[in-house]
Write an enzyme that holds these catalytic residues in place. Structure first.
Site, PDB file in Angstrom:
ATOM      1  N   HIS A 462       0.747  -1.405  -0.031  1.00 25.29           N
ATOM      2  CA  HIS A 462      -0.048  -0.165   0.105  1.00 25.29           C
ATOM      3  C   HIS A 462       0.823   1.050  -0.038  1.00 25.29           C
ATOM      4  O   HIS A 462       0.389   2.418  -0.596  1.00 25.29           O
ATOM      5  CB  HIS A 462      -0.762   0.053   1.124  1.00 25.29           C
ATOM      6  N   GLU A 699     -28.696  25.862  -8.628  1.00 30.98           N
ATOM      7  CA  GLU A 699     -28.312  24.770  -8.037  1.00 30.98           C
ATOM      8  C   GLU A 699     -29.373  24.180  -7.406  1.00 30.98           C
ATOM      9  O   GLU A 699     -29.502  23.032  -6.554  1.00 30.98           O
ATOM     10  CB  GLU A 699     -27.300  25.203  -6.776  1.00 30.98           C
ATOM     11  N   ASP A 723     -24.888  21.172  -5.414  1.00 30.14           N
ATOM     12  CA  ASP A 723     -26.167  21.071  -4.821  1.00 30.14           C
ATOM     13  C   ASP A 723     -27.260  20.582  -5.721  1.00 30.14           C
ATOM     14  O   ASP A 723     -28.112  19.856  -5.557  1.00 30.14           O
ATOM     15  CB  ASP A 723     -26.660  22.477  -4.410  1.00 30.14           C
ATOM     16  N   CYS A 770     -19.767  26.472 -11.694  1.00 31.52           N
ATOM     17  CA  CYS A 770     -18.856  26.507 -10.457  1.00 31.52           C
ATOM     18  C   CYS A 770     -18.811  25.460  -9.525  1.00 31.52           C
ATOM     19  O   CYS A 770     -18.303  25.656  -8.344  1.00 31.52           O
ATOM     20  CB  CYS A 770     -19.096  27.928  -9.884  1.00 31.52           C
TER      21      CYS A 770
HETATM   22  C1  PEP Z   1     -22.641  23.987  -5.662  1.00 37.12           C
HETATM   23  O1  PEP Z   1     -23.635  23.676  -4.952  1.00 37.12           O
HETATM   24  O2  PEP Z   1     -22.399  23.495  -6.531  1.00 37.12           O
HETATM   25  C2  PEP Z   1     -21.887  25.283  -5.322  1.00 37.12           C
HETATM   26  C3  PEP Z   1     -20.815  25.765  -5.864  1.00 37.12           C
HETATM   27  O3  PEP Z   1     -22.103  25.507  -4.133  1.00 37.12           O
HETATM   28  P1  PEP Z   1     -21.496  24.886  -2.731  1.00 37.12           P
HETATM   29  O4  PEP Z   1     -20.680  24.184  -2.952  1.00 37.12           O
HETATM   30  O5  PEP Z   1     -20.774  26.287  -1.815  1.00 37.12           O
HETATM   31  O6  PEP Z   1     -22.827  24.651  -1.930  1.00 37.12           O
HETATM   32 MG    MG Z   2     -24.459  25.108  -3.510  1.00 36.78          MG
END
Ligand code: PEP
Ligand code: MG
Length: 840
Positions: A462, A699, A723, A770
């Protein structure tokens, strides 16, 4: 534990005509001795995973792989008949034992002609090896293509662990059999025995050579040292003891598939026999590279003599606390590995967690504490005994598991003695030890070690896997001579050639430094490219920005070539403190991020707390379902003054045109319109004529479905795939057991992303991503193809994602990615992505 309650559909691992086992010209398979299954006469040259799972065995001869599916079904995939005799000729294994694979992933490649010419047949098998828990139902007997549904696996009705807990029956039976597993009861057959035993409520024990082991304990089973053809006794006590006994006798007497065909050659790290060269120790390369530096010896912790007579209650408590601490540390490592999608690291430490719960170890330690021994010594001895047993079995693979046990020995000792687990390494050290453990390695890599060498150890250990993953050159099996090299001596570690040079002259050191420098220069060149725009082959520019949480991170992102900040999570300013930051403090913090980014734009998201992220100074009602509660923009409803304060701070940064405001968790148009109104009001109050761009996070599925309406009033949309996956798939994004399935490449999410881009396009708005999917290079072509024009990634990945964009043809991405919306699962999408746009 496995979830044995789930049906599973297996996709075809190969393309070609399908045969029932009865038609396979090999008695072992056609008789069903190996288990139920199906055969294919392959027309292609790559074996693919029929489902997602973990590789529990990869034959060293490259001709077979065993996968454990997530529902617990174990599947042997065996290429050709009698192909073990080819000793690896014509096969190349693409996965390692312990690796997690996705459905459809390529597992091994073979030279169709060569294997066909040199073996009895190319007919290949997919066999269910734990048929005591499942049964197979063929779906088709026609020709199939890779990935097409081939076999259903359905659980047999068994009385599981629940029944086991309440089985108080005193019925007992015994039986004897000969162990037919090649090499005896090593890890895999032992695991099969344990798994078989766990399918029954009876307690089962295996007896051999005057010793007994519970069939629930892998360590104890391996520790019996049962060899091939040894006669063992099995005893079972409980309601279903007869059935359990029969199943166990059968499992002991029926060899595992590869084992039935050939002796698995034991991989032992033996230093190559080369003529001795003075000033050089020869070893085995576990991870390649060439480095020089001072040698630093790392010694394991040893305990003073124990006089005994310790109060057991106190010691038991101390041991339990230490175990709990180590368990929680390992959970931390696992979470970290999962975040980085480091499957190998995850598998290794998951195995450590299982060993830490092994009843044989815990019972031995507790028993010795009961006799007055200190917890430290009781634990140390319990592990020591098991290590000894494993080492004496003369099996290199089991000997390497002893190193994992020693790792746990040291970790628990450190926790018991309250010692800080920290080594002070000189800069650029090459670390030497008898044998390093996986957790040593993580620590050493963080502390800047440049290379590793071990007197013992194996190239399949490992530690070796981890060293390769971290790019740390590593030599093993150097012998005890290594331990005599003086501390601090300058050495050259030439792992590529298996050499540790003990007396390099200044010219040699210079040469090694030069080569190191060259490598760095190459990295720098890549870094320089990172500052150039990312354009596809057909000229479409994709902005590659970075996700940051502070001005320091923004500086790093700027240095890494980010085209901007695609997401500043402002929560960092609000959490972990007892009072709210005032307007002034907020303004300074936002301004610092803008300043760190030169002339690039910065997207600042309004606070996304509430739900599970509570603030000390902002009591919000306790929520039954926090992620479905007052979070994100919904805070405007609960505490409007807090949002106004943040907006005021944001409106006063300069230049305002570089600041874009992003609203989290929007689910309807009114939320956006309300914030627009507030911004207008606040601008009037502050005498600001300009307006910053205002974007909406997509999201929540509702927002994706309303993208067209939102885009009419928003300046841009930014998709939060983290999300969006959670809410679309109804799977908690932090749920350990669902982690592999919360995959934003799910076709349902791709449909929402496509719909978002189409809605935005109607109003001439741009769409960014994002969430974490933006940092996944496999997803880059899909996102570009669906119409995303900005990717906000983790700062160290800016260069990598830009390079990926430059390899793509946007028109082709568009053409191919829309077809992915019609696939059936995230793994099918991943598979297709690998085929269309292979990762280099
Ligand atoms: C997401 O939900 O993809 C996002 C960028 O926001 P967070 O991860 O801060 O909830
Ligand atoms: Mg989010």
């Amino acid at each position: 534990m496995h979830n044995n309650n789930k049906d599973l559909t297996l996709g075809a691992p190969l393309s070609g005509p399908v045969l029932t086992l009865a038609r396979v010209p090999d008695l072992v398979f056609s008789s069903g001795a190996m288990g139920d299954g199906i055969a294919i006469d392959p027309l292609n040259n790559t074996l693919h995973a029929p489902c997602a799972g973990v590789v529990v065995h990869a034959a060293r001869t490259g001709h077979a792989v065993t996968l454990r599916a997530d529902n617990g079904a174990e599947l042997l995939l065996h290429l050709g008949l009698d192909t073990v005799q080819l000793q690896g000729e014509g096969f190349s294994m693409l996965v390692q034992e312990g690796a997690r694979v996705s459905s459809g992933q390529a597992l091994l490649r073979f030279d169709l002609d060569q294997v066909a010419r040199n073996s009895k047949s190319l007919i290949s098998l997919m066999i269910l090896t734990n048929g005591e828990h499942f049964q197979t139902l063929p779906i088709t007997l026609k020709s199939v293509k890779v990935g097409e549904p081939l076999l259903h696996i359905v659980p047999r009705a068994t009385n599981g662990a629940q029944a086991q807990a309440s089985d108080t029956s005193t019925d007992e039976v015994e039986g004897q059999t000969r162990v037919n597993h090649r090499g005896g009861l090593h890890a895999r057959p032992a695991a099969l025995i344990r798994q078989t035993a766990q399918g029954f409520s009876s307690k089962a024990q295996l007896h051999f050579n005057g010793k007994s082991a519970s069939c629930d304990s892998l360590v104890s089973l391996m520790g019996l040292g049962v060899g091939e053809q040894d006669e063992v006794r099995v005893s079972c006590q409980g309601k279903d003891c007869k059935a359990a006994l029969l199943a166990l006798l059968d499992a002991l007497a029926t060899p595992l598939a590869e084992d039935a065909h050939a002796a698995a050659p034991v991989v032992k790290a033996v230093a190559p026999q080369r003529p001795a060269e003075s000033g050089v120790i020869q070893g085995v390369c576990a991870a390649p590279g060439l480095v020089c530096g001072p040698l630093f010896h790392l010694t394991a912790m040893t305990l003073p003599e124990d006089s005994g007579g310790h109060p057991p209650q106190e010691q038991l408590q101390a041991l339990d606390q230490a175990l709990e601490k180590v368990r929680s540390d390992i959970h931390g490592t696992l979470d970290h590995a999962r975040q980085r999608k480091d499957n190998q690291e995850e598998a290794i430490f998951a195995a450590h967690l299982a060993l830490l719960e092994d009843p044989a170890l815990l019972d031995a330690a507790r028993q010795s504490i009961g006799q007055g021994r200190a917890a430290t010594h009781a634990w140390s001895d319990a592990i020591g005994e098991q290590c000894e047993i494993l080492l004496q079995l003369g099996n290199a693979l089991l000997a390497e598991r002893a190193n994992d046990l020693r790792d746990l020995q040291q970790r628990v000792l450190r926790a018991l003695l309250g010692e800080a687990w920290h080594y002070q390494l000189p800069a650029g050290a090459i670390v030497a030890a008898h044998e390093l453990t996986p957790s040593d390695l993580l620590q050493l890599s963080e502390q800047g070690a440049v290379g590793l060498c071990m007197a013992a150890g194996g190239a399949t250990s490992h530690v070796a896997i981890l060293a390769r993953g971290k790019g740390l050159p590593c030599l093993v099996a150097l012998g005890s001579e290594l331990l005599d090299v003086p501390q601090g001596q300058q050495v050259v570690l030439n792992a590529d050639q298996g050499r540790l040079e003990l007396t390099p002259d200044s010219a040699r050191i210079e040469q090694v430094r030069q080569s190191h420098l060259l490598r760095q220069q190459r990295r720098e060149q890549q870094q320089q490219q990172a500052h150039l725009p990312a354009r596809t082959l057909d000229g479409q520019e994709i902005e590659v920005a970075a996700n940051v949480a502070s001005s320091q991170e923004a500086q790093g992102a700027h240095a890494n070539g980010a085209d901007g900040v695609g997401l500043l999570r402002t929560e960092f300013l609000f959490v972990d403190r007892h009072t709210a930051p005032d307007e002034q403090e907020q303004r300074q913090a936002y301004q610092a991020v803008l300043d760190a980014m030169g002339d690039k734009s910065v997207i600042i998201r309004t606070i996304d707390v509430g739900g599970d992220k509570q603030l000390d100074y902002l009591p919000l009602p306790v929520e039954a379902n926090p992620v479905l509660g007052l979070r994100g923009i919904r805070l405007a409803q609960a505490r409007p003054e807090l949002l106004d304060q943040q907006l005021r701070a944001l409106l006063q940064v300069s230049p305002l045109q570089r600041c874009r405001i992003l609203l989290p968790m929007v689910s309807e148009l009114d939320e956006l319109l309300h914030i627009r109104e507030r911004i207008d009001c606040l601008c009037a109050e502050l005498g600001i004529g300009q307006r910053p761009e205002l974007g909406v996070m997509i999201e929540v599925p509702a927002a994706a479905l309303l993208a067209e309406q939102l885009a009419e009033y928003a300046d841009f949309l930014s998709i939060g795939t983290n999300d969006l996956s959670q809410y679309t798939l109804a799977m908690d994004r932090d749920h350990a057991g669902l982690a592999a399935r919360v995959d934003a490449l799910h076709p349902a999410l791709l449909r929402l992303i496509a719909q978002t881009c189409a809605g935005a396009a109607k109003h001439g708005r741009w769409v960014g991503v994002c969430g974490a999917l933006a940092s996944d290079p496999l997803a880059t072509p899909v996102l570009v193809g669906l119409g995303v024009s900005e990717l906000s990634v983790s700062p160290p990945q800016v260069g990598e994602i830009k390079e990926r964009v430059r390899q793509l043809d946007a028109a082709e991405c568009q053409r191919l990615s829309h077809d992915l919306l019609n696939l059936s699962s995230a793994s099918a999408v991943r598979h297709a992505c690998h085929q269309h746009w292979p990762l280099s």
